[in-house]
Design a protein around this motif. Structure first.
Motif, PDB file in Angstrom:
ATOM      1  N   LYS A  40       0.832  -1.210   0.000  1.00 19.73           N
ATOM      2  CA  LYS A  40       0.000   0.000   0.000  1.00 19.73           C
ATOM      3  C   LYS A  40       0.863   1.255   0.000  1.00 19.73           C
ATOM      4  CE  LYS A  40      -4.129  -1.876   2.279  1.00 19.73           C
ATOM      5  NZ  LYS A  40      -5.019  -1.772   3.482  1.00 19.73           N
ATOM      6  N   ASP A  50      -6.446   5.592  -6.427  1.00 19.05           N
ATOM      7  CA  ASP A  50      -6.963   5.107  -5.147  1.00 19.05           C
ATOM      8  C   ASP A  50      -7.799   3.844  -5.305  1.00 19.05           C
ATOM      9  OD1 ASP A  50      -5.746   7.149  -3.797  1.00 19.05           O
ATOM     10  OD2 ASP A  50      -7.541   8.411  -3.667  1.00 19.05           O
ATOM     11  N   GLY A  51      -8.340   3.617  -6.503  1.00 18.97           N
ATOM     12  CA  GLY A  51      -9.115   2.409  -6.741  1.00 18.97           C
ATOM     13  C   GLY A  51      -8.308   1.145  -6.492  1.00 18.97           C
ATOM     14  N   ARG A  54      -8.614   0.301  -2.931  1.00 15.19           N
ATOM     15  CA  ARG A  54      -9.928  -0.313  -2.675  1.00 15.19           C
ATOM     16  C   ARG A  54      -9.931  -1.761  -3.149  1.00 15.19           C
ATOM     17  NH1 ARG A  54     -11.896   4.096  -5.534  1.00 15.19           N
ATOM     18  NH2 ARG A  54     -12.815   2.643  -7.043  1.00 15.19           N
ATOM     19  N   ASP A  57      -8.421  -3.822  -0.418  1.00 16.22           N
ATOM     20  CA  ASP A  57      -9.270  -3.961   0.768  1.00 16.22           C
ATOM     21  C   ASP A  57     -10.433  -4.919   0.545  1.00 16.22           C
ATOM     22  OD1 ASP A  57      -7.663  -2.229   2.188  1.00 16.22           O
ATOM     23  OD2 ASP A  57      -8.864  -0.453   1.731  1.00 16.22           O
ATOM     24  N   VAL A  58     -11.039  -4.881  -0.648  1.00 15.09           N
ATOM     25  CA  VAL A  58     -12.215  -5.719  -0.885  1.00 15.09           C
ATOM     26  C   VAL A  58     -11.849  -7.202  -0.884  1.00 15.09           C
ATOM     27  CG1 VAL A  58     -12.124  -5.808  -3.420  1.00 15.09           C
ATOM     28  CG2 VAL A  58     -14.337  -5.851  -2.247  1.00 15.09           C
ATOM     29  N   GLU A 180     -13.353  -3.872  -8.433  1.00 13.76           N
ATOM     30  CA  GLU A 180     -13.454  -2.756  -7.492  1.00 13.76           C
ATOM     31  C   GLU A 180     -12.498  -1.640  -7.872  1.00 13.76           C
ATOM     32  OE1 GLU A 180     -14.390  -0.192  -4.556  1.00 13.76           O
ATOM     33  OE2 GLU A 180     -15.488  -2.063  -4.933  1.00 13.76           O
ATOM     34  N   SER A 181     -11.309  -2.004  -8.324  1.00 16.47           N
ATOM     35  CA  SER A 181     -10.299  -0.985  -8.616  1.00 16.47           C
ATOM     36  C   SER A 181     -10.653  -0.118  -9.814  1.00 16.47           C
ATOM     37  CB  SER A 181      -8.939  -1.652  -8.843  1.00 16.47           C
ATOM     38  OG  SER A 181      -8.920  -2.387 -10.055  1.00 16.47           O
TER      39      SER A 181
END
Length: 220
Positions: A40, A50-51, A54, A57-58, A180-181
């Motif tokens: 990160k 920033d995607g 995410r 994290d998902v 998600e990204s």
């Protein structure tokens, strides 16, 4: 023996951006917590989207049915990567093709994602090719060809139901980090879908988890 944090930091720093992003959005769940933090930090240090964070994290959290349905809707409401149609919801299928020539039999499952019209065309093409060219290898052509024809018939029925196919659901579950990204970027989503059809086989790094058998099967 696991690499030290110092070694990991150097490795991440030297990774090209595309490989760093692939690691983040496909394999984050397999990294230990300390490695995740280093990953990160490298992503933030390079000023990447920033995607991607995410997408990390998902992968680390449970995705419930409601979230899964949201991802399904996101993908299904994209324009068809083949014809560009936006009036029909997308789906995904595997179409099986068998081609034989006496001493060998080639058995392939090709992944397609698109609107129902394009999926039916792809499945019909695989079925026709198999029906014409699949029988001519002994013994595998005679065995694989009816299997493929039955499989393609079932695939066509799934397309007609309008419900998301199991292979599409697997696509979402196995690649939640990637989706998600880029979920806020329709252009990136379209590129992803187009690349899927261009590769026409499926494995973890080409969006789908399980590998297809593309190797010739000897007839002896």
């Amino acid at each position: 023996m696991q690499p030290s944090l110092e070694q990991l930091a150097i490795t991440y720093k030297n990774l090209p951006a595309d490989k760093l992003i692939r690691l983040a959005v496909t394999d984050a769940a397999g990294l230990r917590p300390e490695a995740l933090e280093l990953l990160k930090a490298e992503i933030k240090g390079r000023g990447l989207d920033d995607g991607i964070l995410r997408g990390i994290d998902v992968q680390l959290n449970h995705v419930d049915d409601s979230q899964l349905n949201n991802y399904l809707a996101l993908v299904r409401n994209q324009a068809c990567p083949t014809c560009g149609d936006q009036s029909q919801q997308l789906n995904a299928v595997l179409s099986t093709t068998v081609i034989s020539a006496i001493i060998f039999t080639h058995y392939k499952k090709a992944f397609s994602i698109g609107c129902p019209t394009c999926l039916k065309k792809a499945n019909q093409k695989a079925t026709l090719k198999t029906a014409l060219l699949g029988w001519w290898g002994l013994p595998w052509g005679l065995m694989r060809t009816p299997q493929a024809l039955i499989s393609n018939t079932k695939t066509n029925k799934r397309i007609n139901t309008g419900e998301p196919t199991p292979i599409l659901v697997d696509f979402i579950k196995n690649n939640i980090g990637i989706i998600e990204s880029i979920k806020n970027n329709d252009q990136s989503l379209q590129v992803m879908l187009t690349n899927l059809n261009n590769k026409q086989h499926y494995n973890k790094y080409h969006i789908i988890k399980h590998g297809a058998n593309r190797h010739p099967i000897p007839s002896r």
